[in-house]
Design an enzyme around this catalytic site. Structure first.
Site, short mmCIF file in Angstrom:
data_model
loop_
_atom_site.label_atom_id
_atom_site.label_comp_id
_atom_site.label_asym_id
_atom_site.label_seq_id
_atom_site.Cartn_x
_atom_site.Cartn_y
_atom_site.Cartn_z
N ARG A 57 0.83 -1.06 -0.21
CA ARG A 57 0.12 0.12 0.01
C ARG A 57 1.02 1.17 0.14
O ARG A 57 2.30 1.05 0.23
CB ARG A 57 -1.06 -0.04 1.20
N GLY A 58 0.39 2.27 -0.01
CA GLY A 58 1.19 3.51 -0.37
C GLY A 58 1.23 4.19 -1.66
O GLY A 58 1.20 3.22 -2.65
N ASP A 246 -1.93 10.91 -1.96
CA ASP A 246 -2.31 9.85 -3.00
C ASP A 246 -2.55 10.28 -4.45
O ASP A 246 -2.54 9.57 -5.37
CB ASP A 246 -3.36 8.75 -2.47
N ASN A 257 -5.25 12.65 0.58
CA ASN A 257 -4.52 11.86 1.36
C ASN A 257 -5.28 11.23 2.26
O ASN A 257 -6.65 11.34 2.40
CB ASN A 257 -3.33 12.58 2.04
O1 MRU Z 1 -4.46 3.24 2.43
P1 MRU Z 1 -2.90 3.62 2.02
O2 MRU Z 1 -2.17 2.91 3.32
O3 MRU Z 1 -2.62 2.80 0.96
O4 MRU Z 1 -2.87 4.90 2.20
C1 MRU Z 1 -2.01 5.64 1.50
C2 MRU Z 1 -1.06 6.43 2.67
O5 MRU Z 1 -0.45 5.89 3.20
C3 MRU Z 1 -1.35 7.63 2.82
O6 MRU Z 1 -2.42 8.51 2.20
C4 MRU Z 1 -0.21 8.48 2.60
O7 MRU Z 1 0.10 9.37 3.31
C5 MRU Z 1 0.31 8.69 1.14
S1 MRU Z 1 0.67 7.59 0.21
C6 MRU Z 1 2.38 8.03 0.16
#
Ligand code: MRU
Length: 376
Positions: A57-58, A246, A257
């Site tokens: 994820r991320g 994101d 985000n």
């Molecule tokens: O749901 P996730 O864990 O994939 O969410 C993404 C994130 O971790 C955050 O929104 C993050 O701050 C941006 S991704 C670099």
């Protein structure tokens, strides 16, 4: 980044590709911080499921995973008919794109791969270009995080207390991280600072992933409950906020985000605390004209109604589970349901600056600097 497991330290990327076996290698993020494990996906469909189920994820990490997934799907094609191959690539693209909707990096990554593949004439040529292009995306993601880290590190002064939300660390990218990029660069420069990690309910990526990363890199930090930031800001205990994104709209400067980011931005403005967003270029969406058009992922209500963790070994009402075993516990009232939007959108006027590999920009200046920011 380096990971120390069982006393041994070695460098890992969050995502990698084994072109020989046509497998994508992923750090199994759902098990962290309790267990460090690498998993392999064998088909592009398995890779898409790994994105949906949040093994990986991320934004940047799922961007690289989607790029590798596209290359994996390309390599799995048998035959030499270029039209059939192209229709197959459309299918692979659509499956990976649908895996998680809010982050734009997977789409940007796969469009890059497709653009580069198009230079090949035969299926075989396009297959090998796809693998090279996916590798290039992953390398660039790591490079962008390093570069933005150098720009962002200038904002970090000795003794600062920095708040971050969710995980925009190296686990959310291929390496180094976006919100953590400036922190790792500042640490290399010998600066001393303290990080508050928002716990980030419902999936607790701050308490699990960011805290694990910072502990691995020996950066002083504490986890705070999501609701504690306002109190700390009011008491003058937070000097700066750095988060990831994101999807950042190049035309308006709005930032999608992890849910709760908007709340922190409002609080930061109220307390005159600088609020920065750190992104590689693949997180910019140059098309959408309004934050309201960003697809916001709605996730399963079970994430809000309970929590995953490792069993502490403590007895509760005479019952005990095995120490360290991963388990889900229901927290909420058993007959209640929940609403679970995964992301929110922070308006440009609440953001002090966007930290990018090309420098730090006012959110509303992204569009006029689009040539520097890779818009083609
Ligand atoms: O749901 P996730 O864990 O994939 O969410 C993404 C994130 O971790 C955050 O929104 C993050 O701050 C941006 S991704 C670099």
């Amino acid at each position: 980044m380096n990971v120390t497991v069982g006393g041994k330290s070695r460098h890992y990327r969050t995502v990698a590709f084994d072109a020989g076996s046509n497998e994508v290698l992923l750090i199994e993020q759902r098990l962290l911080p309790h267990e460090f494990k690498i998993v392999r996906t064998k088909t592009f469909k398995e890779t898409a499921v790994a994105i949906t189920d949040m093994i990986v994820r991320g934004a940047g990490a799922i961007g690289a995973t989607a790029a590798y997934g596209l290359a994996q799907g390309a390599q799995a094609f048998r035959g030499s008919n270029v039209q059939k191959f192209s229709a197959h690539i459309d299918d692979v693209f659509n499956v990976l794109k649908a895996a998680r909707p809010t982050a734009v990096d997977p789409v940007n990554a796969m469009l890059d791969v497709r653009r580069i593949m198009a230079a090949g004439e035969s299926v075989v040529e396009q297959q090998s270009l796809a693998v090279a292009a996916a590798e290039e995306f992953a390398n660039e993601d790591a490079k962008h995080c390093r570069e933005l880290g150098e720009h962002g590190a200038k904002l970090i002064k000795n003794g600062m207390r920095i708040l971050t939300h969710c995980n925009a660390g190296w686990l959310a990218f291929v390496d180094f991280g976006s919100a953590t990029g400036p922190m790792y660069a500042a640490q290399e420069q010998g600066k001393k600072f303290h990080v508050f990690c928002d716990e980030t309910r419902p999936r607790s990526q701050g308490a699990t992933l960011t805290a694990w990363e910072l502990a691995q890199q020996k950066i002083p930090h504490q986890i705070i409950a999501d609701n504690a930031a306002g109190h700390l800001m009011q008491r003058g205990e937070i000097d700066m906020v750095i988060v990831g994104s994101d999807r950042t709209l190049g035309r308006t400067g709005e930032v999608a985000n992890k849910i709760g980011t908007y709340t922190k931005a409002v609080l930061a403005v109220r307390h005159k605390i600088p609020f920065y967003v750190a992104i590689p270029l693949s997180t910019i969406d140059w098309n959408l004209k309004s934050g309201f058009d960003i697809p916001i992922e709605e996730r399963h209500e079970s994430e809000v109604l309970g929590a995953w963790g490792a069993v502490s070994g403590l007895k509760f009402k005479g019952q005990s589970s095995k120490l360290g075993e991963r388990a889900y516990v229901r927290v909420a009232n058993p007959t209640s349901g929940a609403r679970n939007p995964g992301f929110d959108v922070t308006p440009a006027e609440l953001i002090t600056g966007i930290i990018t590999p090309a420098g730090i920009f006012k959110p509303k200046d992204l569009w006029k600097n689009r040539a520097k920011l890779g818009f083609i």
